[in-house]
Write a protein that holds these residues in place. Structure first.
Motif, mmCIF file in Angstrom:
data_model
loop_
_atom_site.group_PDB
_atom_site.id
_atom_site.type_symbol
_atom_site.label_atom_id
_atom_site.label_comp_id
_atom_site.label_asym_id
_atom_site.label_seq_id
_atom_site.Cartn_x
_atom_site.Cartn_y
_atom_site.Cartn_z
ATOM 1 N N CYS A 97 47.869 42.285 30.871
ATOM 2 C CA CYS A 97 47.500 43.552 30.236
ATOM 3 C C CYS A 97 46.287 43.347 29.338
ATOM 4 O O CYS A 97 46.388 43.438 28.104
ATOM 5 C CB CYS A 97 48.686 44.103 29.447
ATOM 6 S SG CYS A 97 50.201 44.138 30.414
ATOM 7 N N SER A 98 45.149 43.011 29.958
ATOM 8 C CA SER A 98 43.917 42.858 29.189
ATOM 9 C C SER A 98 43.355 44.250 28.912
ATOM 10 O O SER A 98 43.671 45.209 29.633
ATOM 11 C CB SER A 98 42.905 42.009 29.967
ATOM 12 O OG SER A 98 42.893 42.392 31.318
ATOM 13 N N SER A 100 40.463 45.358 29.415
ATOM 14 C CA SER A 100 39.714 45.868 30.556
ATOM 15 C C SER A 100 40.311 45.322 31.852
ATOM 16 O O SER A 100 40.691 44.147 31.944
ATOM 17 C CB SER A 100 38.245 45.465 30.387
ATOM 18 O OG SER A 100 37.740 44.963 31.593
ATOM 19 N N GLU A 101 40.409 46.172 32.858
ATOM 20 C CA GLU A 101 41.022 45.777 34.129
ATOM 21 C C GLU A 101 40.264 44.627 34.779
ATOM 22 O O GLU A 101 40.859 43.728 35.385
ATOM 23 C CB GLU A 101 41.080 46.987 35.080
ATOM 24 C CG GLU A 101 41.742 46.651 36.403
ATOM 25 C CD GLU A 101 42.074 47.864 37.257
ATOM 26 O OE1 GLU A 101 41.701 48.992 36.869
ATOM 27 O OE2 GLU A 101 42.710 47.681 38.311
ATOM 28 N N SER A 102 38.936 44.621 34.611
ATOM 29 C CA SER A 102 38.146 43.585 35.269
ATOM 30 C C SER A 102 38.439 42.201 34.671
ATOM 31 O O SER A 102 38.250 41.185 35.330
ATOM 32 C CB SER A 102 36.658 43.911 35.183
ATOM 33 O OG SER A 102 36.269 43.979 33.830
ATOM 34 N N ALA A 104 41.380 41.066 34.063
ATOM 35 C CA ALA A 104 42.550 40.542 34.785
ATOM 36 C C ALA A 104 42.134 40.113 36.190
ATOM 37 O O ALA A 104 42.703 39.190 36.769
ATOM 38 C CB ALA A 104 43.647 41.587 34.851
ATOM 39 N N ASN A 109 48.219 41.572 38.720
ATOM 40 C CA ASN A 109 48.633 42.957 38.453
ATOM 41 C C ASN A 109 48.156 43.282 37.060
ATOM 42 O O ASN A 109 48.510 42.595 36.102
ATOM 43 C CB ASN A 109 50.155 43.092 38.475
ATOM 44 C CG ASN A 109 50.741 42.678 39.798
ATOM 45 O OD1 ASN A 109 50.278 43.123 40.846
ATOM 46 N ND2 ASN A 109 51.729 41.797 39.762
ATOM 47 N N TRP A 110 47.363 44.339 36.947
ATOM 48 C CA TRP A 110 46.869 44.747 35.634
ATOM 49 C C TRP A 110 47.610 45.995 35.183
ATOM 50 O O TRP A 110 47.999 46.834 36.008
ATOM 51 C CB TRP A 110 45.373 45.045 35.695
ATOM 52 C CG TRP A 110 44.821 45.549 34.391
ATOM 53 C CD1 TRP A 110 44.481 44.796 33.301
ATOM 54 C CD2 TRP A 110 44.534 46.912 34.034
ATOM 55 N NE1 TRP A 110 44.011 45.594 32.285
ATOM 56 C CE2 TRP A 110 44.042 46.905 32.708
ATOM 57 C CE3 TRP A 110 44.663 48.126 34.708
ATOM 58 C CZ2 TRP A 110 43.662 48.075 32.047
ATOM 59 C CZ3 TRP A 110 44.292 49.295 34.042
ATOM 60 C CH2 TRP A 110 43.790 49.255 32.719
ATOM 61 N N CYS A 111 47.815 46.112 33.890
ATOM 62 C CA CYS A 111 48.310 47.373 33.351
ATOM 63 C C CYS A 111 47.621 47.595 32.011
ATOM 64 O O CYS A 111 47.404 46.631 31.255
ATOM 65 C CB CYS A 111 49.833 47.326 33.183
ATOM 66 S SG CYS A 111 50.514 48.860 32.524
ATOM 67 N N ASP A 112 47.273 48.821 31.742
ATOM 68 C CA ASP A 112 46.649 49.162 30.469
ATOM 69 C C ASP A 112 47.579 48.731 29.330
ATOM 70 O O ASP A 112 48.767 49.057 29.345
ATOM 71 C CB ASP A 112 46.426 50.680 30.429
ATOM 72 C CG ASP A 112 45.899 51.110 29.076
ATOM 73 O OD1 ASP A 112 44.749 50.777 28.776
ATOM 74 O OD2 ASP A 112 46.666 51.745 28.316
ATOM 75 N N ASN A 480 40.309 36.773 35.027
ATOM 76 C CA ASN A 480 39.681 37.005 36.322
ATOM 77 C C ASN A 480 39.465 35.684 37.086
ATOM 78 O O ASN A 480 38.824 34.761 36.581
ATOM 79 C CB ASN A 480 38.341 37.708 36.086
ATOM 80 C CG ASN A 480 37.716 38.182 37.370
ATOM 81 O OD1 ASN A 480 37.555 37.413 38.312
ATOM 82 N ND2 ASN A 480 37.369 39.459 37.413
#
Ligand code: GTP
Ligand code: SPV
Ligand code: MN
Length: 615
Positions: A97-98, A100-102, A104, A109-112, A480
């Motif tokens: 859950c960084s 910014s999505e980029s 991760a 799996n990214w989540c806000d 990333n």
């Protein structure tokens, strides 16, 4: 509730621990805040003593979470049976859950973070009702090392506390370092199974909903719903790898999914080797190897995680941040891994193995003959006629590193060891040869970035399916993946100063013949590969230039005494350029997915590989 509430005084011995044994207001405030959210019945600050461990084990035996094994056959050892839907890491429920999505990257799996915090707050509210909140301070790494870090896990699972006591340096030792002013990583864990008044607990409480969430910017971990392995023992994958890799990127070091050994040749040549293989692909076996060649010795430094940094002399050093082994049981036997069998003589918690009629443990592969009767990992009667395995394929043992009979005395040396070789490897039925050496640091990084392996039972997913698993870190890099490759390249740049580069190799113990049989005997015979690596490190021998790197010249590779057909030897010690080209082109799917963060050097190595295939 707060920790001084009178309701929270169950007995005089626990009451003593209600007074937070720290003067750090920030730590006390954090524990209070989590307690207010999760509303446990009581709070227990862990000191890591043997008395405390015994008290917890007694609790776990009373709830039938731990089944005592026969005191003669397996002293001070226990069997735990998990819930049938809580048997391995849950990669699909693991989130980075960084902000910014980029950050991760496309392989996580990214989540806000705000959204995840809101979800977790809802789930954690009241989640520890009827349970004890344990505060578990722990160290990753030995006291005094430049890379050692502190964590505090809050958990409502005494099984997790006991396991953390084996896997990390837990309790007072870590609290003292916090007391001295150190920052700590916050790790919050609940099994997600609050107990109603008078409700009897089940042996393995957990929740079908699972979240293993990481907040890289604030260095926080929140884990909900599972008590199994890396999902719940948060020092391991969550801290030492996911958050650890972020800290390491920011500070210029490496946190990697690698075993670590010292090898000594009959002539006294010593090398330290770090090897990254995906889960259940042979790290523990390599770490405890009993070489079949006379005069060779392998000593264990670590079996799962290595933290590596560049020292003042420009040398790459490594240490194992853990203090215990959480190893795969199935396949472990006197012939494949006698050191593990010796190490597991007692003081071991086994999870999801089978129980024998005389109160000992069994798993597939332990003995050639299957016992006539067992209780399987689900608690049901089992006979050799049963269709399902007696032990779960991801069943594990938890035992202190101190008990490993081949542990090198330096395994807990805060200075670590100088790394001479880095090895990448996967489980590949075809294409990849037994061993190859990278042409350069950049080519080695390319081999790590594009390595692939067939899926195992260590995580959910389709067994046997080939997937790219960069650096064996696909489920574990907290940022990333393209930046991870760039970080490895930058470590190479910094090693230029001393010019002392570890050599980089790729191995594959798992080539199969037409009938599906393994072509290479593996295990103790893997020392033959190590011997070739040591000859290369010494600079005594050349090799065969191929598109995947330098392969052994057959006359330089020791196959003496092996019952290996010429065809098998040729299959594993050579490459088919057409197959390598297919594989290199297939790697482009990953490179395209990773996209703009792929370093140009990695594309250049991919192009060179394909180029060489055409020559
Ligand atoms: P994690 O703890 O999940 O990270 O895994 P690990 O890499 O430590 O796995 P481990 O060493 O426990 O490997 C487990 C599996 O690999 C078992 O099924 C072993 O039998 C198998 N294995 C290990 N080394 C060899 C080998 O040299 N040859 C073959 N054929 N199988 C091997
Ligand atoms: C792995 O899956 O790589 C392990 C076991 O080492 S666990 O700690 O469960 O992640
Ligand atoms: Mn692992």
């Amino acid at each position: 509730m707060n920790s001084t509430s009178p309701k929270a005084t169950p007995s005089s011995s626990s009451a003593a621990r209600l007074v937070p044994p720290t003067t750090r207001e920030d730590l006390r405030e954090w524990v209070d805040q989590i307690a207010r959210l999760t509303t446990p019945d009581q709070i227990h600050w862990c000191d890591g003593s043997m008395t405390e461990r015994q008290e917890l084990v007694d609790v776990l035996v009373a709830t039938e979470t731990l089944i005592p094994l026969d005191g003669e056959l397996r002293p001070n050892s226990f069997l735990a049976r998990s819930a049938p839907d809580d048997v391995a890491r849950v990669e699909g429920r693991t989130f980075i859950c960084s902000e910014s999505e980029s950050d991760a990257g496309p392989t996580n799996n990214w989540c806000d973070p705000a959204e995840m915090r809101s979800t977790l707050t809802g789930l954690f509210a009241g989640s520890m009702r009827g349970r004890t909140l344990y505060v578990v301070p722990f160290l990753m790494g030995p006291v005094g090392s430049p890379v050692t870090r502190v964590g505090v896990e809050i958990t409502d699972s005494p099984y997790v506390v006991v396991s953390m006591g084996t896997m990390t340096r837990m309790g007072r030792v870590a609290l003292d370092i916090i007391e001295g002013g150190a920052d700590w990583v916050q790790a919050v864990h609940t099994v997600g199974a609050p107990l109603g008044k008078g409700e009897v607990d089940v042996p393995w409480p957990c929740n079908p909903t699972k979240y293993i969430s990481h907040f890289p910017e604030t260095r926080e971990i929140w884990s909900y719903g599972s008590a199994y392995g890396g999902n719940a023992l948060l020092g391991k994958k969550a801290f030492a790898l996911r958050i650890g890799s972020v800290i390491a990127r920011d500070e210029g070091w490496l946190a990697e999914h690698m075993m670590l050994v010292r090898v000594t040749s009959p002539e006294g040549q010593v090398a330290h080797i770090a090897a990254a293989f995906p889960s259940a692909c042979g790290k523990t076996n390599f770490a405890m190897m009993q070489p079949t060649l006379p005069g060779w010795q392998v000593e264990t430094l670590g079996d799962d995680i290595a933290w590596m940094w560049i020292d003042d002399n420009g040398l790459l050093r490594a240490l194992n941040p853990e203090a215990g082994l959480f190893g795969v049981a199935p396949g472990t036997s006197d012939s494949t891994n006698p050191v593990a069998i010796q190490t597991l003589w007692g003081n071991t918690v086994f999870t999801n193995v089978a129980l024998t009629d005389d109160g000992d443990v069994w798993w597939e592969g332990l003995t050639k003959e299957k016992p006539d009767h067992l209780i399987d990992w689900t608690g049901a009667d089992w006979t050799p006629a049963s269709k399902s395995p007696a032990a779960h394929p991801n069943s594990r043992f938890t035992v202190a590193m101190d008990q490993c009979t081949t542990a090198a005395s330096e395994w807990s040396d805060p200075r670590g060891v100088v790394v001479d070789a880095i090895v990448f490897g996967g489980r590949r039925s075809d294409t990849m040869p037994l061993v190859t050496e990278a042409r350069s640091w950049a080519h080695g990084v390319y081999l790590g970035a594009t390595m692939a392996s067939e899926r195992t039972a260590a995580a959910e997913g389709t067994l046997g399916e080939l997937r790219r698993d960069p650096f064996a870190m696909s489920p574990f890099t907290g940022y990333n993946v393209g930046e991870h490759w760039a970080h490895w390249l930058s470590i190479g740049e910094r090693l230029r100063v001393s010019g002392r580069f570890p050599r980089i190799f790729h191995v594959n113990w798992f080539r199969r013949g037409d009938g599906g049989e393994f072509l290479w005997p593996g295990f103790g015979d893997n020392v033959r590969v190590v011997k070739w690596m040591m000859d290369r490190i010494r600079g005594d021998i050349g090799g065969v230039d191929t598109p995947v790197g330098t392969l052994p010249h057959p006359s330089d590779f020791d196959l003496d005494g092996l019952n290996l057909s010429a065809a098998s030897a040729n299959a594993i010690l050579s490459v088919d350029a057409a197959e390598i080209e297919v594989d290199a082109r297939d790697s482009q799917t990953l490179l395209n997915l990773v996209g703009s963060t792929v370093p140009s050097e990695i594309w250049a190595e991919n192009a060179e590989t394909i180029d060489k295939c055409g020559q």
